[in-house]
Design an enzyme around this catalytic site. Structure first.
Site, mmCIF file in Angstrom:
data_model
loop_
_atom_site.group_PDB
_atom_site.id
_atom_site.type_symbol
_atom_site.label_atom_id
_atom_site.label_comp_id
_atom_site.label_asym_id
_atom_site.label_seq_id
_atom_site.Cartn_x
_atom_site.Cartn_y
_atom_site.Cartn_z
ATOM 1 N N CYS A 18 106.862 104.072 45.391
ATOM 2 C CA CYS A 18 106.723 105.534 45.382
ATOM 3 C C CYS A 18 107.666 106.162 46.412
ATOM 4 O O CYS A 18 108.877 106.081 46.249
ATOM 5 C CB CYS A 18 105.254 105.914 45.599
ATOM 6 S SG CYS A 18 104.871 107.611 45.108
ATOM 7 N N HIS B 228 102.173 102.487 41.520
ATOM 8 C CA HIS B 228 101.570 101.837 42.689
ATOM 9 C C HIS B 228 100.846 100.547 42.298
ATOM 10 O O HIS B 228 99.663 100.600 41.935
ATOM 11 C CB HIS B 228 100.534 102.773 43.315
ATOM 12 C CG HIS B 228 101.110 103.947 44.034
ATOM 13 N ND1 HIS B 228 101.397 103.933 45.373
ATOM 14 C CD2 HIS B 228 101.448 105.183 43.587
ATOM 15 C CE1 HIS B 228 101.889 105.115 45.737
ATOM 16 N NE2 HIS B 228 101.931 105.893 44.674
ATOM 17 N N GLU C 127 99.644 98.426 44.276
ATOM 18 C CA GLU C 127 98.548 98.171 45.226
ATOM 19 C C GLU C 127 97.278 98.933 44.878
ATOM 20 O O GLU C 127 96.209 98.615 45.373
ATOM 21 C CB GLU C 127 99.015 98.512 46.655
ATOM 22 C CG GLU C 127 99.003 99.989 47.059
ATOM 23 C CD GLU C 127 100.187 100.791 46.548
ATOM 24 O OE1 GLU C 127 100.914 100.321 45.640
ATOM 25 O OE2 GLU C 127 100.399 101.931 47.055
#
Lengths: 736, 229
Positions: B86, B203, B205
Site C-alpha cells: 500500500c 494488504h 497482512e
C-alpha cells in the site's frame, strides 16, 4: 481593550440575568478576554445548562463501571486488567457549514477524548443524519461528511467499523454528525484530568495555536439562520497526521511515570481544558500566554484562550527537571510542539499574562461549576393513537419488501463504509453491515461489540417510548452477535430547549432511556448534548443516539447475520402483534408518519437477550439478526442478501394476523435465528425455559424469499438494496 | 529469517504486518524508525501501509527522501528482499526501487474492500507458496492505487515477469469490472527486474487469519520464510 457595551455582551450570547451573575462573581466589570472566557464556559455546549437537571437522573453505576460521566470519556472493566474507554460526541453545526472539516475534526475530537485517558483507540463508529435526499444540499453534505470522516480516520489508522445513516426532511437545515471512539487501556494506567501538586508545571503540547475555531462552542449553542454560512471562519481545520503523532506520543509518554493530569483541548480550547483541570483539582493556574506555541503573530489573549485549533493537549507534569526532560524528548521524537506555559497555584484563580501584564484574573470554581442551571418549562407531548393494522393498506409483500429495501433509510450503506478503512489494526472480526461491529482485543481471544442506535421517528411520536427503544435496540444489536451488553454513551441531539415542546422531548426521552438502562443493567458512562438543532424555527426529529458496547468472552463464538446453510430452520424469537404505527411500512408504502410507536417491554427484552446470548454461546445458532426498521420480512431479506450465495427463505405466515402486519410490523424485542434441525428441539426448549416466545417461521433454501404465495429473488432485492445510494451519489457527478 | 519493518511517522499498518510476519516466522521483526540510517544484516525489509508524513504531498514522496530509505535502497541493491504494501508500494515507486507510479483512484475516492487477485508470477521468494494463476482474496484500502507505467516500461515488465498480481473476478478473469481503481491492465502489484523487490496495493497482512475473514495473505509471509530461512 474594547469597552464592554450591551452589544458586546449580547454578541457573546449572554442574557441579562447571566451577565448580572458575572458581575456578582467578579465584583467588577469583566474585560473582553474575561467575557470571552465566561461565554465559552457557560455555553450550552460546555455547561449543559438546559439538560444538566435531567442528565443527573440517568443511571451511571455498575460493578464493571470504572469511570462514569464527567471525565473525558467513560470507562468499563472487561477483565484481565483491560479497560474499555468510550464516548460519542456531536459535530453537527460545523459539519453543516463545512462538511469535510466539520466531520473530520469531529472524529479528531472524540479520538482525543479517548486517548487522553490512556487508551489506544481501537475503533470508530458514527451516527449520521441527513436531510431529504431531494433537498439540494443533501448530496453535497453526504459526500463531504463521509470524505471527512474517512480522511481523518483512515489517516490516523483507527478502523471505522460501523454506524448508521438516516435521511429525513427535518434534518434539511441541521444534519447530525455523531462520532464515537472506543479505546483500550490498562486498568492500572488510566489518566484523569484533575490537576494536583502546587507548583507543578502546566505543559502545552501538540499543534500550534491559530485563529481558527474561535467561538466554536458558542456557535454550537445557537440556532441557525440564513446568515449561518457567514460563520465559516469558526470551523476548525483538522490535521490527522498530527493526531496520529499525538496518539503515539501520548501513549509513549503515558508509559513513563511523568504525568499528573492530562486533558485534550476540545471545544473552547485552552479555556475549558485549563479551567476543568484546575477546578477538578481545586487549584489555581497561572499561565504566561506568551509561551503558548502560536501559528501567527499578534494573537491577543482573547484569541489564544478561545482558539479551537485542533490536535492540542494540556497536561500537568510531575515536578522537577527530569520529568520535563523526559516529556520533551518524547515530543521532540514525534516532532510536536512542547512548552511549559504555567504552573499550578493554591489560589483557586486563573491568572493569565500576556506581554508581562495580567490580562485576566478569574475565580475558577464559580466559572467552572456555577454556570447557570435551568429548569426550563416543558410540556409532555400528546399521546398519538394506536394504529390498527387492519386499517392500513395491504400491498403485495414481495413488492413492498423491494420498495422498503431500496428506501434511503434501509438501502445498503456500502458506498459509505467502503470509504472508511474498517480493517486497519488487524482485529476487525465483524465488519460494517451487521447488527454490531466486533473488534478483537489485540492479542487475546475476547472482543468488544459496538453499535449505534436510535429511531428518531419513534422518539418524535413518543419521546418516552422512543428513548426506551433506542437503548433496547442497542442492547439487542449487541446480543445479536453474542456480546453481553455492558454500557452506553449517549449523544442527545434536539432542537431549541427554550421551547417547551422541545424541552418535553428532552425530558421524556431521558426518562425513557434511564428506565431502559436500569432495567437492562446497561448504565450510561459518557455522553454529549447538542441542542438548538433548528433552522428558521424548524427542529430536527429528536435524536438521542445511543452508542452501545458489549463484551464477547470468546470471539470465536460470535455470529453474523448471513444465512449459512440450505434447509436450516428460521426461528423467530419474541412476540409479533403486527405493530405498524410509526413504521417504515407506513411511511414508505402508505406515505404516512402517523401513529404511536411500538412499545418496548423491557423485562421481555432482557429475557430474549439472555436467551439469544446463551444460544450463541452454546453454538446452537448459525446466524442471528435483530428485527428492527422495516420488520420481520426485511430482517429475513437482510440475512439472505448477506449470504455469499444469496440463500433464500420460505416463510409460513400465521393466519392470525394480516399478512402485511406480520411481515412489516415493527414489534420490539425480536430476533431471527438460523438454526440447524439437529439443534431445533433444544433451542425451542431453551426458549421455553427463558419464558420467551419462539416459533419456527420457515426454512432457508433456494434463492427466493417467499411468503403468503408471493416470491421475490434475493438477487433482485440485493440490486435494489445496493443500488440506491451509489445512484443517488453518482448523480452528483453528472449534475455538475 | 530476519525481518525488519520500517516505521515512518504516519505509518499505520506497521503493527499489522509485524503480527503477520511473527505468525509465519515465529519471531518478532525488528521495528526501524525513519530517522535511523543503518540496518543490520537482514533477509527481508517491509515498508508498511499508512500515511507516511501525512502524505500531504504526492503519496510516498516525502518518505522516499527519508534517512532510512537511503539505507533501504542500498540493501535492496545488494539483494535484500523488500516488500512494500500500500503506502509502502507508493514509497518504493517514489524511491525508484520499482517502476511506474500510483495515481488517484479512478473514482477519486478511498476504497476499502476485499478484492480478488490473480497470482501472475509465483516463481519468486514472495509467492512460491501460491500456484501460478491462483485466485486469492486480499483487502484494499487506498485512495491512490491507480497503477501506471509508460508503454515501453510496461512492455519490458511484462516480458520479464514483473507483473506480480492482477485484479480479477472470483473466477480469475482480469476484466474491467474487477478493476477497483483504474490501474493499467488491472495491475495490483509489481516486481523489480530481479524479482527481489515486490510492491502491491492490496494488504496480504489483513487476511492472514481465518477469524478475520480469510487467510490467503498468509502464504506470502510463509513463502518468504521458506525461501529465506
Amino acid at each position: 481593550m474594547s469597552k464592554i457595551t450591551p452589544e458586546v455582551i449580547a454578541s457573546h450570547g449572554f442574557k441579562a440575568d447571566e451577565y448580572a451573575k458575572i458581575l456578582e462573581i467578579l465584583g467588577r466589570e469583566p474585560n473582553l478576554t474575561e467575557l470571552g472566557i465566561f461565554s465559552v464556559m457557560w455555553s450550552e455546549h460546555c455547561s449543559y445548562k438546559s439538560s444538566k437537571k435531567w442528565l443527573k437522573t440517568l443511571p451511571t453505576k455498575a460493578p464493571w463501571v470504572i469511570c462514569g460521566p464527567g471525565e473525558n470519556a467513560g470507562i468499563i472493566d472487561i477483565g484481565d486488567g483491560d479497560a474499555i474507554v468510550f464516548k460519542m460526541e456531536s459535530h453537527n453545526h460545523p459539519s453543516f457549514i463545512e462538511p469535510y472539516q466539520g466531520a473530520a475534526t469531529g472524529v479528531g475530537g472524540i479520538l482525543r477524548d479517548v486517548f487522553t485517558m490512556g487508551a489506544r483507540p481501537i475503533a470508530n463508529m458514527n451516527a449520521l443524519r441527513f436531510g431529504d435526499p431531494s433537498h439540494p444540499k443533501t448530496r453535497h453534505l453526504v459526500a463531504g461528511v463521509v470524505a471527512g470522516i474517512g480522511g481523518y480516520g483512515n489517516c490516523v489508522g483507527v478502523p471505522t467499523v460501523g454506524g448508521e445513516t438516516n435521511f429525513h426532511s427535518s434534518y434539511n437545515g441541521n444534519i447530525l454528525v455523531n462520532a464515537m471512539t472506543v479505546g483500550l487501556a490498562q486498568k492500572d494506567n488510566i489518566f484523569y484530568s484533575a490537576a494536583a501538586g502546587i507548583g507543578n508545571p502546566v505543559v502545552y503540547f501538540g499543534s500550534k495555536t491559530g485563529r481558527d475555531g474561535i467561538h466554536g462552542a458558542t456557535m454550537a449553542s445557537a440556532e441557525f439562520d440564513e446568515k449561518s454560512d457567514e460563520k465559516r471562519p469558526t470551523v476548525q481545520v483538522g490535521d490527522p497526521f498530527t493526531e496520529k503523532l499525538l496518539i503515539e506520543a501520548c501513549l509513549e509518554l503515558m508509559a513513563t511515570d511523568t504525568i499528573v493530569a492530562i486533558q485534550d483541548m476540545g471545544a473552547a480550547g485552552l479555556t475549558s481544558s485549563s479551567f476543568e483541570m484546575a477546578s477538578k483539582g481545586g487549584l489555581g493556574i497561572e499561565m504566561d500566554l506568551d509561551a503558548v506555541p502560536m501559528r501567527e503573530d499578534g494573537m491577543t489573549a482573547y484569541e489564544i484562550m478561545l482558539s479551537e485549533s485542533q490536535e492540542r493537549m494540556l497536561m500537568v507534569l510531575k515536578p522537577g527537571p527530569e520529568a520535563e526532560a523526559k516529556a520533551k524528548a518524547i515530543m521532540d521524537k514525534w516532532e510536536l510542539d512542547f512548552a511549559v506555559v504555567g504552573h499550578l497555584t493554591a489560589t483557586g484563580r486563573m491568572v493569565l499574562k500576556r506581554h508581562g501584564e495580567v490580562v485576566a484574573d478569574l475565580p475558577i470554581d464559580p466559572l467552572a461549576l456555577a454556570s447557570p442551571e435551568y429548569d426550563r418549562p416543558w410540556v409532555a407531548p400528546t399521546k398519538r393513537p394506536v394504529i390498527d393494522a387492519k386499517e392500513v393498506k395491504a400491498v403485495c409483500p414481495a413488492e413492498a419488501l423491494k420498495t422498503l429495501l431500496a428506501c434511503p433509510d434501509l438501502a445498503s450503506k456500502r458506498w459509505i463504509y467502503q470509504q472508511y478503512d474498517h480493517m486497519v489494526m488487524g482485529d476487525t472480526v465483524q465488519r460494517p453491515g451487521g447488527d454490531a461491529a466486533v473488534v478483537r482485543i489485540h492479542g487475546k481471544d475476547k472482543a468488544v461489540a459496538i453499535t449505534t442506535d436510535v429511531t428518531p421517528r419513534y422518539v418524535l411520536a413518543d419521546p418516552y417510548e422512543g428513548g426506551r427503544q433506542a437503548v433496547a435496540e442497542a442492547y439487542r444489536n449487541l446480543s445479536a452477535v453474542g456480546a453481553v451488553p455492558m454500557a452506553i454513551t449517549d449523544n442527545l441531539n434536539f432542537g431549541n430547549p427554550e421551547k417547551p415542546e422541545i424541552m418535553g422531548q428532552i425530558v421524556e426521552s431521558i426518562r425513557g432511556m434511564g428506565q431502559a438502562c436500569r432495567e437492562l443493567d446497561f448504565p450510561v458512562v459518557s455522553g454529549n448534548v447538542s441542542l438548538y438543532n433548528e433552522t428558521q424555527g424548524v427542529a430536527i426529529q429528536p435524536t438521542p443516539a445511543i452508542g452501545g458496547v458489549g463484551l464477547l468472552e470468546d470471539v470465536n463464538k460470535s455470529v453474523g447475520l448471513a444465512f449459512k446453510e440450505e434447509g436450516s430452520s428460521i426461528v423467530l424469537i419474541g412476540e409479533t402483534k403486527g405493530w405498524l404505527g410509526a413504521s417504515l411500512y407506513l411511511r414508505e408504502i402508505c406515505g404516512s408518519e402517523e401513529g404511536a410507536p411500538p412499545p418496548v417491554a423491557l423485562h421481555r427484552e432482557r429475557r430474549a437477550g439472555e436467551l439469544v446470548r446463551q444460544l450463541i454461546g452454546d453454538e446452537q445458532v448459525l446466524a442471528c439478526h435483530d428485527v428492527s426498521d422495516g420488520g420481520l420480512l426485511v430482517a429475513v431479506a437482510e440475512m439472505a442478501m448477506a449470504s455469499a450465495a444469496h440463500l433464500g427463505a420460505q416463510l409460513d405466515a400465521p393466519s392470525s394476523l394480516p399478512l402485511h402486519a406480520w411481515c412489516f410490523g415493527e414489534d420490539q424485542g425480536r430476533y431471527v435465528l438460523e438454526v440447524r434441525d439437529s439443534d431445533l428441539a433444544s433451542v425451542l426448549e431453551e426458549a421455553l425455559e427463558h419464558d420467551t416466545a419462539a416459533r419456527v417461521i420457515g426454512k432457508t433454501g433456494g434463492h427466493v424469499i417467499s411468503v403468503g404465495g408471493r416470491a421475490v429473488r434475493v438477487d433482485e432485492l440485493f440490486v435494489a438494496n445496493e443500488g440506491w445510494l451509489p445512484a443517488f451519489m453518482g448523480a452528483e457527478m453528472s449534475g455538475h | 529469517m530476519k525481518a525488519a519493518v520500517i516505521v515512518f511517522p504516519g505509518s499505520n499498518c506497521d503493527r499489522d504486518v509485524a503480527v503477520a510476519l511473527e505468525a509465519s516466522m515465529g519471531a518478532k521483526p525488528l521495528m526501524v524508525w525513519h530517522r535511523d540510517t543503518k540496518l543490520p544484516a537482514l533477509d527481508v525489509i517491509v515498508v508498511p501501509g499508512g500515511f507516511s508524513y501525512g502524505d500531504y504531498l504526492r503519496c510516498g514522496a516525502m518518505a522516499a527522501h527519508s534517512p532510512i530509505m537511503r539505507e533501504v535502497k542500498a540493501k535492496a541493491e545488494a539483494g535484500t528482499r523488500v516488500l512494500g504494501i500500500c503506502n509502502g508500494f507508493q514509497i518504493l515507486t517514489e524511491s525508484g526501487l520499482l517502476p511506474g507510479v500510483l495515481m488517484r483512484n479512478k473514482n477519486l475516492k478511498f476504497i476499502c474492500k476485499d478484492v480478488h487477485l490473480r497470482v501472475e508470477n509465483a516463481q519468486t521468494d514472495f509467492c512460491r507458496k501460491y500456484a501460478a494463476e491462483q485466485v486469492v482474496r486480499f483487502p484494499i484500502a487506498h485512495a491512490e492505487g491507480n497503477y501506471f507505467a509508460d508503454a515501453e516500461t510496461f512492455k519490458s515488465m511484462q516480458g520479464n515477469g514483473q507483473i506480480a498480481f492482477r485484479y480479477c473476478s472470483n473466477l480469475g478473469e482480469a476484466a474491467e469490472g474487477a478493476n477497483p481503481n483504474g490501474s493499467l491492465d488491472n495491475v495490483a502489484g509489481v516486481y523489480n527486474a530481479k524479482h527481489t523487490v515486490l510492491g502491491l496495493m492490496p494488504h496480504p497482512e489483513r487476511l492472514a487469519e481465518d477469524l478475520l475473514g480469510g487467510s490467503d495473505g498468509k502464504a506470502m509471509f510463509d513463502s518468504l520464510v521458506e525461501a529465506l530461512s
